[in-house]
Scaffold this motif. Structure first.
Motif, short mmCIF file in Angstrom:
data_model
loop_
_atom_site.label_atom_id
_atom_site.label_comp_id
_atom_site.label_asym_id
_atom_site.label_seq_id
_atom_site.Cartn_x
_atom_site.Cartn_y
_atom_site.Cartn_z
N ALA A 1 0.82 -1.22 0.00
CA ALA A 1 0.00 0.00 0.00
C ALA A 1 0.86 1.26 0.00
O ALA A 1 0.52 2.25 -0.67
CB ALA A 1 -0.93 -0.01 1.21
N GLU A 2 1.98 1.26 0.73
CA GLU A 2 2.87 2.42 0.72
C GLU A 2 3.47 2.64 -0.65
O GLU A 2 3.63 3.79 -1.10
CB GLU A 2 3.96 2.24 1.77
CG GLU A 2 3.47 2.42 3.21
CD GLU A 2 4.59 2.26 4.21
OE1 GLU A 2 5.65 1.68 3.83
OE2 GLU A 2 4.43 2.69 5.36
N GLN A 3 3.82 1.59 -1.34
CA GLN A 3 4.37 1.75 -2.69
C GLN A 3 3.32 2.30 -3.64
O GLN A 3 3.64 3.13 -4.49
CB GLN A 3 4.86 0.37 -3.19
CG GLN A 3 6.01 -0.20 -2.39
CD GLN A 3 6.42 -1.58 -2.85
OE1 GLN A 3 5.92 -2.08 -3.88
NE2 GLN A 3 7.30 -2.24 -2.12
N GLN A 4 2.08 1.86 -3.48
CA GLN A 4 1.02 2.37 -4.36
C GLN A 4 0.71 3.82 -4.06
O GLN A 4 0.45 4.61 -4.98
CB GLN A 4 -0.25 1.51 -4.18
CG GLN A 4 -1.40 1.89 -5.10
CD GLN A 4 -1.08 1.67 -6.55
OE1 GLN A 4 -0.33 0.74 -6.90
NE2 GLN A 4 -1.65 2.51 -7.41
N ALA A 5 0.74 4.19 -2.80
CA ALA A 5 0.44 5.59 -2.44
C ALA A 5 1.51 6.55 -2.90
O ALA A 5 1.23 7.73 -3.14
CB ALA A 5 0.24 5.70 -0.92
N ALA A 6 2.75 6.05 -3.01
CA ALA A 6 3.85 6.92 -3.44
C ALA A 6 3.84 7.19 -4.93
O ALA A 6 4.51 8.13 -5.40
CB ALA A 6 5.18 6.31 -3.04
N LYS A 7 3.09 6.45 -5.70
CA LYS A 7 3.04 6.67 -7.15
C LYS A 7 2.22 7.92 -7.46
O LYS A 7 1.19 8.18 -6.83
CB LYS A 7 2.39 5.46 -7.86
CG LYS A 7 3.22 4.18 -7.76
CD LYS A 7 2.53 3.04 -8.47
CE LYS A 7 3.34 1.76 -8.39
NZ LYS A 7 2.67 0.63 -9.10
N PRO A 8 2.67 8.73 -8.45
CA PRO A 8 1.90 9.91 -8.81
C PRO A 8 0.60 9.52 -9.47
O PRO A 8 0.49 8.50 -10.14
CB PRO A 8 2.82 10.68 -9.78
CG PRO A 8 3.71 9.62 -10.36
CD PRO A 8 3.91 8.59 -9.27
N MET A 9 -0.40 10.39 -9.29
CA MET A 9 -1.71 10.12 -9.90
C MET A 9 -1.68 10.40 -11.39
O MET A 9 -1.06 11.34 -11.85
CB MET A 9 -2.79 10.97 -9.21
CG MET A 9 -3.00 10.62 -7.75
SD MET A 9 -4.34 11.58 -6.99
CE MET A 9 -5.71 11.11 -8.01
#
Length: 241
Positions: free
Chosen positions: A233-241
Motif C-alpha cells: 500500500a505504501e508503494q502504491q500511495a507513493a506513485k503519482p496520480m
C-alpha cells in the motif's frame, strides 16, 4: 491830504480804478469756481447721455430714468452681465494638476512576505487548514471512511484524494478487501472438509475483527500498517496520480 480838502474830481466818462471789470471774479473768490453737488466732472458725458463702456467689456444695464421703474433685462441667454456662451464656470485648464491621484498599485498591494501557511503544515492556496482539500474531509475522516466498504471505498479515495496518508489507507483497504473476498470465496467452496473448513472460518472471523481495527486506526489518524499488505500500500500511495 488835510481834513476838509476834497479829492480831485474824475473827468466825466472815466471809470473808477477800483470798479470791478465785467466778467472778472469777485475779489477773494476762487476762479474758476469748484463744481457743485450734482455737477458733471471733467470728462463726463453731456447731460442726458449714458457713458460708453470700454471696448471688450460687457455692457451693464442702463440706469433707470429718474422716478421711473428699472428697464427689463434684454431678451436672450445670459441677461444683464452674463458671459456669452451660457453661465459661469471654471476657467480653462483649472482641473487637477498632472499626476494627481492615488499612487500606482494602490489597493492592490501583495500580502507581506511569509503570509500563508506555516512551514510544514501543508496548507493549500486560500488558507485552508490541513485535511480540508480534495474531498473536503479531514485527513483522519477520509482515512477511516476508506475502510468502510473495503476495496469499493478504497478505490474512490485513491482516485479522488491526493494526500499521501489518505492514499495509503485507501490502497491498504483495497488490498485488504481483495484478501477478505478471496477467503470468503474459499470458505464457501471447501465447506465441510473438516479442518480446512475450520481454519477458513476462523480466518473470516479474524478478518472481520481486523476490519474494525483498521477503521478505528484510520479515524484516529494513525499510520497503522498491516504486514505485507501495508508495504504494498505504501508503494502504491507513493506513485503519482
Amino acid at each position: 491830504m488835510s481834513e476838509g480838502t476834497r479829492p480831485p474830481e474824475r473827468p466825466e466818462g472815466e471809470a473808477p480804478h477800483d470798479a470791478e471789470t465785467p466778467g472778472a471774479p469777485p475779489s477773494g473768490q476762487q476762479w474758476p469756481p469748484p463744481p457743485g453737488p450734482g455737477a458733471p466732472g471733467p470728462g463726463a458725458p453731456p447731460p442726458g447721455e449714458h457713458p460708453t463702456p470700454p471696448p471688450g467689456t460687457q455692457p451693464g444695464p442702463p440706469p433707470p430714468p429718474a422716478g421711473g421703474p428699472a428697464p427689463p433685462p434684454p431678451s436672450g441667454a445670459g441677461g444683464w452681465g452674463a458671459p456669452p456662451g451660457g453661465g459661469y464656470g471654471p476657467p480653462p485648464g483649472s482641473g487637477p494638476p498632472p499626476g494627481y491621484g492615488p499612487p500606482p498599485g494602490y489597493g492592490q498591494q501583495p500580502p507581506p512576505p511569509g503570509w500563508g501557511a506555516p512551514p510544514g503544515q501543508g496548507w493549500q492556496q486560500g488558507g485552508q487548514p490541513p485535511g480540508q482539500v480534495e474531498t473536503g474531509l479531514a485527513q483522519n475522516v477520509a482515512s477511516g471512511l476508506s475502510y468502510v466498504l473495503t476495496f469499493i471505498t478504497g478505490i474512490i479515495f485513491l482516485l479522488t484524494d491526493k494526500r499521501p496518508e489518505v492514499r495509503f489507507h485507501a490502497a491498504q483497504s483495497i488490498l485488504f478487501g481483495i484478501v477478505w473476498t478471496v477467503l470468503g470465496f474459499l470458505s464457501q467452496t471447501v465447506s465441510g472438509v473438516g479442518p480446512i473448513d475450520l481454519i477458513l472460518g476462523l480466518a473470516m472471523i479474524g478478518m472481520f475483527v481486523l476490519w474494525i481495527v483498521l477503521m478505528i486506526q484510520g479515524f484516529q489518524g494513525n499510520h497503522f500498517k498491516l504486514p505485507v499488505i501495508g508495504d504494498l500500500a505504501e508503494q502504491q500511495a507513493a506513485k503519482p496520480m
